[in-house]
Structure formats: structure tokens, C-alpha cells
Scaffold this motif. Structure first.
Motif, short mmCIF file in Angstrom:
data_model
loop_
_atom_site.label_atom_id
_atom_site.label_comp_id
_atom_site.label_asym_id
_atom_site.label_seq_id
_atom_site.Cartn_x
_atom_site.Cartn_y
_atom_site.Cartn_z
N THR A 163 0.86 -0.59 -0.48
CA THR A 163 -0.29 0.02 -0.43
C THR A 163 1.30 1.14 0.15
O THR A 163 0.46 2.54 0.40
CB THR A 163 -0.71 -0.23 1.60
OG1 THR A 163 -0.22 0.23 2.48
CG2 THR A 163 -1.69 -1.65 1.46
N THR A 164 2.25 1.14 -0.19
CA THR A 164 3.08 2.11 -0.13
C THR A 164 3.87 2.40 -1.35
O THR A 164 3.78 1.69 -1.80
CB THR A 164 3.78 2.59 0.84
OG1 THR A 164 5.50 1.36 0.94
CG2 THR A 164 3.44 2.89 2.44
N VAL A 165 4.00 3.80 -1.62
CA VAL A 165 4.74 3.77 -3.12
C VAL A 165 6.04 3.37 -2.86
O VAL A 165 6.73 2.76 -3.79
CB VAL A 165 5.27 5.33 -3.54
CG1 VAL A 165 6.05 5.56 -4.57
CG2 VAL A 165 4.15 6.18 -3.29
N GLU A 204 -13.72 -3.71 4.47
CA GLU A 204 -12.87 -2.77 4.54
C GLU A 204 -11.20 -2.19 4.33
O GLU A 204 -10.59 -4.21 3.88
CB GLU A 204 -12.49 -2.16 6.13
CG GLU A 204 -13.56 -2.50 6.98
CD GLU A 204 -14.48 -3.25 7.68
OE1 GLU A 204 -13.89 -4.04 6.53
OE2 GLU A 204 -15.58 -3.30 8.27
N THR A 205 -11.06 -1.88 3.46
CA THR A 205 -9.58 -1.60 3.50
C THR A 205 -8.54 -0.90 3.95
O THR A 205 -8.92 0.08 4.52
CB THR A 205 -9.75 -0.75 1.49
OG1 THR A 205 -10.50 -1.78 1.25
CG2 THR A 205 -8.06 -0.98 1.25
N GLY A 263 -1.40 5.63 14.76
CA GLY A 263 -1.32 6.69 12.66
C GLY A 263 -0.72 5.92 12.60
O GLY A 263 0.12 6.19 11.60
N SER A 264 -0.23 4.70 12.44
CA SER A 264 0.60 3.44 11.31
C SER A 264 -0.11 3.19 10.40
O SER A 264 0.45 2.70 8.92
CB SER A 264 1.14 2.52 11.97
OG SER A 264 2.28 2.87 13.39
N ILE A 265 -1.58 3.22 10.06
CA ILE A 265 -1.95 2.95 9.20
C ILE A 265 -3.49 2.60 9.39
O ILE A 265 -3.85 3.65 10.06
CB ILE A 265 -2.68 1.02 9.39
CG1 ILE A 265 -3.17 0.34 10.48
CG2 ILE A 265 -0.97 0.20 9.35
CD1 ILE A 265 -4.24 -0.69 10.49
N CYS A 266 -4.29 3.03 7.87
CA CYS A 266 -5.45 3.43 7.97
C CYS A 266 -5.96 2.69 7.31
O CYS A 266 -6.30 1.85 6.21
CB CYS A 266 -5.72 5.19 7.49
SG CYS A 266 -4.97 5.06 5.53
N VAL A 267 -7.88 2.73 8.00
CA VAL A 267 -8.50 1.57 7.32
C VAL A 267 -10.33 2.98 6.74
O VAL A 267 -10.62 3.81 7.39
CB VAL A 267 -9.41 0.70 8.62
CG1 VAL A 267 -10.04 -0.29 8.38
CG2 VAL A 267 -7.58 0.08 9.70
N LEU A 268 -10.25 2.10 5.72
CA LEU A 268 -11.77 2.79 5.05
C LEU A 268 -12.42 1.59 5.51
O LEU A 268 -12.44 0.93 4.99
CB LEU A 268 -11.02 2.70 3.11
CG LEU A 268 -10.05 3.38 3.00
CD1 LEU A 268 -9.78 4.38 1.20
CD2 LEU A 268 -10.28 5.41 3.78
N GLY A 269 -14.11 2.65 5.11
CA GLY A 269 -14.74 1.94 5.53
C GLY A 269 -15.44 1.44 4.29
O GLY A 269 -15.47 1.71 3.91
N HIS A 270 -16.53 0.16 4.69
CA HIS A 270 -17.15 -0.21 4.21
C HIS A 270 -18.56 -0.28 4.23
O HIS A 270 -18.79 -0.94 5.07
CB HIS A 270 -17.05 -1.37 3.54
CG HIS A 270 -17.49 -1.86 1.69
ND1 HIS A 270 -18.24 -2.61 1.92
CD2 HIS A 270 -16.91 -1.12 0.73
CE1 HIS A 270 -18.64 -3.02 0.41
NE2 HIS A 270 -17.44 -1.65 -0.08
N ARG A 318 -7.30 -5.70 1.63
CA ARG A 318 -9.05 -6.56 2.72
C ARG A 318 -8.82 -6.29 3.31
O ARG A 318 -8.45 -7.53 4.27
CB ARG A 318 -9.73 -6.58 0.72
CG ARG A 318 -11.22 -7.20 1.33
CD ARG A 318 -11.53 -7.65 0.00
NE ARG A 318 -13.25 -8.29 0.86
CZ ARG A 318 -13.36 -9.58 1.57
NH1 ARG A 318 -12.59 -10.64 1.42
NH2 ARG A 318 -14.25 -9.67 1.50
N LEU A 319 -10.02 -6.31 4.28
CA LEU A 319 -9.79 -6.19 5.67
C LEU A 319 -9.95 -8.48 5.82
O LEU A 319 -9.31 -8.87 6.08
CB LEU A 319 -10.57 -6.05 6.86
CG LEU A 319 -10.86 -7.11 7.94
CD1 LEU A 319 -8.76 -6.28 8.84
CD2 LEU A 319 -11.23 -5.78 8.98
N GLY A 320 -10.38 -8.95 4.61
CA GLY A 320 -11.28 -9.83 5.10
C GLY A 320 -10.65 -11.52 5.04
O GLY A 320 -10.70 -11.58 5.53
#
Length: 224
Positions: free
Chosen positions: A78-80, A128-129, A115-122, A93-95
Motif C-alpha cells: 500500500t505504499t509507493v 474494509e481496506t 497512526g501507522s495505518i488507516c482503514v477505509l470503511g465499507h 482487504r480486511l477479510g
């Protein structure tokens, strides 16, 4: 049902189980139950050692056993710095990693709070991603950038925001969720004028009590 009981035990305890262990805990003898053993040998969530005749749970993504492994895996995906042609930067994907190890859910909450990761809800649980927060160096910005930032007004309505982003070619992480179509016709509909019912005292009668109006009527309130 027998297969599910074995899988539940392997999932809840990531130790390696022998046939004797399963027999003691579940009263199932795999040396005799060849049908169940064949299902376990071919199951995607089971690692079977035919030499030692042992079984253990196999998560969907292997090689993640603690928070350090988890953070490194997210950084690679997930990083450059970690992304490449072989590993695209699309998020995780969380699953897909939820069964990596037993207390992964607690580690995800802790890493998110740090603050090490971020979670995008669904809208769907498990969809969630997760992204690792990318470390970026600080650099001074010109006054023109500050002015552009503060003078840019974003749409207040969320639907307008979605359509503006879509027009710019931006793809949401919730791309599978269809955007709602704003209905402007509701604003154009004229409100119906409320009509008040007029009460005519002269025409008002108690038709169901006709006997009150038969014979001579009193001329005033004191007459009998």
C-alpha cells in the motif's frame, strides 16, 4: 458438521494437532474416519503433514504472525516504496488477512490509533481496506499553494462531491458501491396550497338529533 468442528478447533488454536489430539478433544479418530481425513487433506484452510500425520490451520495470507509482520505486509502492498508491477498499490482487504493470527483485530485497532495505518470503511463487514501510512518528508510550500488551498471550496452536499470526483476521473475505494443520483425534481415540485375548510354557522345542524329542532324554539337562553 464433523469437518466444521475440526476447522473451528484449528482456527481457535493455531497449534499443530496430531490424530491423538483431535481424538482427545473432539472424540474423532481420523485413522478410522478416512472420509473426514480426505476432506481435511484437500481443504484450503488446513495444512496436513503426511509424514508426521499432523494438521494445523492455514490462513488465507501466510507469513503474518504478529503486528510487525502485518505492518510490513501492508507497507509492501500500500505504499509507493513497497508497491511495484508485481505488487500494485491497491490496499489490503480486511477479510483477506482477518484470519492471519488470533489477535490481529486488536493489533489493527492499535496500529490505527498510533497512526501507522488507516482503514477505509465499507458497508459490508470484512470489506474494509487497509493502508499503511506512508512517511513523507516535509517541504516548504509557496504562498500560491496556501492561497489555492484556502480559496478552494468543496461541495457541501456529499452527492455533489461524489459526482465532482467522478468527473475528475477519481476512483473511490468504495467503487463497488453505486453513487446515488441527485433528484432535482423534488425541488421543482410546487407545494400544494393548503385550503382551509370554512364553517358556516347558519347551515350547521345536528341532523342526527332532529327532535331538538321540532316545535317552537326558545327566543332566549332563559325561556323554557
Amino acid at each position: 458438521m464433523r469437518l466444521k468442528r475440526v476447522l473451528d478447533l484449528l482456527r481457535s488454536n493455531r497449534d499443530t494437532f496430531t490424530f491423538a489430539d483431535l481424538k482427545a478433544k473432539l472424540n474423532m479418530d481420523l485413522s478410522q474416519d478416512t472420509e473426514l481425513l480426505e476432506h481435511l487433506q484437500s481443504h484450503t484452510q488446513v495444512t496436513y503433514d503426511g509424514v508426521d500425520r499432523t494438521l494445523r490451520y492455514r490462513p488465507k495470507v501466510q507469513g503474518i504472525s504478529n503486528s510487525t509482520d502485518l505492518l510490513n505486509y501492508l507497507r509492501r502492498h500500500t505504499t509507493v516504496e513497497g508497491a511495484s508491477a508485481a505488487v500494485p498499490m491497491t490496499g489490503v482487504r480486511l477479510g483477506d488477512i482477518a484470519d492471519a493470527y488470533l489477535n490481529i483485530a486488536d493489533d489493527i485497532k492499535r496500529l490505527q490509533a498510533e497512526g501507522s495505518i488507516c482503514v477505509l470503511g465499507h458497508t459490508s463487514a470484512g470489506s474494509e481496506t487497509l493502508f499503511a501510512v506512508q512517511s513523507m518528508g516535509m517541504a516548504p510550500a509557496s504562498e500560491a499553494v496556501f492561497e489555492l488551498f484556502h480559496n478552494t471550496r468543496l461541495p457541501v452536499d456529499m452527492i455533489d462531491m461524489q459526482w465532482r470526483c467522478k468527473d475528475l476521473g477519481l476512483k473511490s475505494a468504495l467503487a463497488s458501491r453505486p453513487a446515488r443520483i441527485k433528484d432535482d425534481s423534488k425541488d421543482k415540485k410546487k407545494k400544494r396550497k393548503r385550503t382551509e375548510r370554512r364553517f358556516n354557522v347558519e347551515k350547521a345542524t345536528n341532523a342526527h338529533m332532529r327532535e331538538l329542532f321540532e316545535g317552537a324554539q326558545p327566543t332566549n337562553i332563559d325561556s323554557k
